[in-house]
Design a protein around this motif. Structure first.
Motif, mmCIF file in Angstrom:
data_model
loop_
_atom_site.group_PDB
_atom_site.id
_atom_site.type_symbol
_atom_site.label_atom_id
_atom_site.label_comp_id
_atom_site.label_asym_id
_atom_site.label_seq_id
_atom_site.Cartn_x
_atom_site.Cartn_y
_atom_site.Cartn_z
ATOM 1 N N UNK A 65 68.023 -2.811 33.783
ATOM 2 C CA UNK A 65 69.283 -2.363 34.369
ATOM 3 C C UNK A 65 69.951 -3.585 34.984
ATOM 4 N N UNK A 66 71.166 -3.882 34.529
ATOM 5 C CA UNK A 66 71.838 -5.107 34.923
ATOM 6 C C UNK A 66 73.261 -4.845 35.363
ATOM 7 N N UNK A 67 73.769 -5.728 36.218
ATOM 8 C CA UNK A 67 75.186 -5.751 36.539
ATOM 9 C C UNK A 67 75.790 -7.001 35.944
ATOM 10 N N UNK A 68 77.078 -6.934 35.618
ATOM 11 C CA UNK A 68 77.753 -8.114 35.064
ATOM 12 C C UNK A 68 79.180 -8.143 35.586
ATOM 13 N N UNK A 69 79.566 -9.276 36.178
ATOM 14 C CA UNK A 69 80.905 -9.441 36.736
ATOM 15 C C UNK A 69 81.604 -10.615 36.049
ATOM 16 N N UNK A 70 82.785 -10.356 35.491
ATOM 17 C CA UNK A 70 83.567 -11.393 34.831
ATOM 18 C C UNK A 70 83.544 -11.219 33.324
ATOM 19 N N UNK A 71 84.630 -10.690 32.764
ATOM 20 C CA UNK A 71 84.652 -10.323 31.350
ATOM 21 C C UNK A 71 85.691 -11.116 30.569
ATOM 22 N N UNK A 72 85.667 -12.443 30.758
ATOM 23 C CA UNK A 72 86.499 -13.305 29.934
ATOM 24 C C UNK A 72 85.896 -13.430 28.541
ATOM 25 N N UNK A 73 86.299 -14.461 27.807
ATOM 26 C CA UNK A 73 85.792 -14.638 26.448
ATOM 27 C C UNK A 73 84.266 -14.679 26.427
ATOM 28 N N UNK A 105 83.921 -1.989 41.862
ATOM 29 C CA UNK A 105 83.727 -3.142 42.744
ATOM 30 C C UNK A 105 82.483 -3.928 42.337
ATOM 31 N N UNK A 106 82.445 -5.228 42.625
ATOM 32 C CA UNK A 106 81.240 -6.018 42.341
ATOM 33 C C UNK A 106 79.996 -5.464 43.030
ATOM 34 N N UNK A 107 80.142 -4.928 44.239
ATOM 35 C CA UNK A 107 78.988 -4.373 44.944
ATOM 36 C C UNK A 107 78.324 -3.282 44.119
ATOM 37 N N UNK A 108 79.125 -2.436 43.480
ATOM 38 C CA UNK A 108 78.563 -1.361 42.657
ATOM 39 C C UNK A 108 77.820 -1.925 41.443
ATOM 40 N N UNK A 143 73.990 -1.762 31.259
ATOM 41 C CA UNK A 143 74.830 -2.752 31.934
ATOM 42 C C UNK A 143 75.996 -2.081 32.652
ATOM 43 N N UNK A 144 76.085 -2.363 33.953
ATOM 44 C CA UNK A 144 77.269 -1.979 34.720
ATOM 45 C C UNK A 144 78.198 -3.186 34.779
ATOM 46 N N UNK A 145 79.471 -2.981 34.474
ATOM 47 C CA UNK A 145 80.391 -4.109 34.387
ATOM 48 C C UNK A 145 81.553 -3.965 35.353
ATOM 49 N N UNK A 146 81.997 -5.122 35.864
ATOM 50 C CA UNK A 146 83.193 -5.177 36.711
ATOM 51 C C UNK A 146 84.032 -6.361 36.276
ATOM 52 N N UNK A 147 85.334 -6.164 36.283
ATOM 53 C CA UNK A 147 86.272 -7.246 36.029
ATOM 54 C C UNK A 147 87.505 -7.027 36.878
ATOM 55 N N UNK A 148 88.117 -8.129 37.300
ATOM 56 C CA UNK A 148 89.307 -8.016 38.150
ATOM 57 C C UNK A 148 90.393 -7.194 37.464
ATOM 58 N N UNK A 193 83.331 -11.516 48.942
ATOM 59 C CA UNK A 193 84.541 -10.826 49.361
ATOM 60 C C UNK A 193 84.275 -9.375 49.724
ATOM 61 N N UNK A 194 85.326 -8.645 50.125
ATOM 62 C CA UNK A 194 85.179 -7.225 50.406
ATOM 63 C C UNK A 194 84.600 -6.494 49.194
ATOM 64 N N UNK A 195 83.606 -5.667 49.419
ATOM 65 C CA UNK A 195 82.924 -4.944 48.332
ATOM 66 C C UNK A 195 82.289 -5.911 47.329
ATOM 67 N N UNK A 196 81.851 -7.082 47.829
ATOM 68 C CA UNK A 196 81.257 -8.088 46.961
ATOM 69 C C UNK A 196 79.779 -7.861 46.698
#
Length: 298
Positions: free
Chosen positions: A2-10, A49-52, A26-31, A76-79
């Motif tokens: 079970x993984x988190x991933x933040x940042x979904x550029x190329x 949020x990244x925290x999630x 995979x749980x994903x977050x992107x701005x 950051x907030x909810x980081x």
């Protein structure tokens, strides 16, 4: 896993596709949330949020543009730093080694998680082929578990030492790649002005001492710009700027890299920051500039 991933550029999006294909959750977050939707269709869980993304997972991975972006997502907030029970964070961003060391200490204090600096080399083609080189720095304790995840897209993972050494190794990588690409651009300009069919240059040099991945990948793209980019010139300029700043601090003489930096700055001044790195050839072959600008507009 079970993984988190933040940042979904190329790079990040390609990494998540490989993680999902390998069977990881995979749980994903992107701005910008829109970039996450294609991954949701493949089975990723999109979070707000990244925290999630970092909550109730084995580990979290991030792939962001620079130190400022990494700090915002983690602290950051909810980081990420607000997630409880997190064991490790692997940062695939290319950032300053000292910034990495400071943020690693800060994360350990915030929630006890280990920070693994894990910059990569190989670009999107390397992700898709599962052959990326990853240079890891940080506490060795969680690198084996993080490697189980990163093996989805990496063929070579090397623990370089304590926090920051992975990023320092990536700067060595960028020094070599940037110099090779800029030298290639100059060689293509020289070839054209001396009556050589530039499309024959890379095949003619294949197998010789001048052969390299930059030659075989970037030469065709300098000659016939692709509508899609495999990595922005601005990203390499950012990394070379970091190299020069660290060289100044450590007293390392780098006259060639300083010249490469100015070549990239010239391309930036021509409006090519968001074009592919191969657009640096426009400095010596101005006729290519419009084709690369269309790449930016597209």
């Amino acid at each position: 896993m079970k993984l988190g991933f933040c940042g979904l550029g190329l790079m990040g999006a390609a990494m998540v596709r490989r993680l999902l294909a390998a069977g990881h959750e995979v749980k994903v977050w992107n701005r910008s949330a829109a970039k996450a939707q294609p991954l949701a269709a493949l089975g990723a869980q999109v979070v707000a949020h990244p925290r999630e993304a970092a909550q109730d997972v084995d580990g979290v991975l991030v792939c962001l543009f620079d130190s400022k972006a990494v700090e915002a997502v983690v602290f950051g907030p909810e980081g990420v730093a607000q997630a409880s029970g997190l064991k490790w964070l692997a940062d695939h961003s290319s950032i300053d080694p000292e910034a990495t060391r400071l943020m690693a200490a800060r994360l350990a204090e915030a929630n006890g998680a280990d920070w693994i600096d894990a910059p990569v080399s190989g670009g999107v083609p390397g992700v898709e082929a599962g052959t990326l080189a990853i240079m890891a720095g940080g506490n060795e304790a969680h690198i084996p578990q993080a490697s189980l995840a990163m093996r989805a897209y990496a063929g070579n993972i090397t623990h370089m030492g304590p926090s920051g050494t992975g990023q320092a190794t990536k700067l060595c990588n960028q020094t070599l790649v940037a110099a090779a690409v800029v030298a290639l651009a100059e060689a293509i300009g020289f070839a054209e002005r001396n009556g050589i069919d530039v499309r024959k240059l890379a095949p003619a040099l294949a197998g010789g001492w001048a052969d390299s991945k930059p030659l075989q990948i970037f030469a065709p793209r300098m000659i016939d710009p692709s509508p899609s980019s495999i990595g922005a010139l601005s990203t390499m300029l950012k990394d070379v700027d970091t190299v020069i700043a660290n060289a100044r601090q450590s007293g390392a003489p780098m006259p060639v890299t300083a010249s490469v930096q100015q070549m990239l700055r010239l391309a930036d001044a021509l409006g090519l920051a968001q074009a592919e790195l191969s657009s640096v050839v426009s400095v010596v072959l101005p006729r290519q500039r419009d084709a690369f600008l269309r790449q930016v507009d597209g």
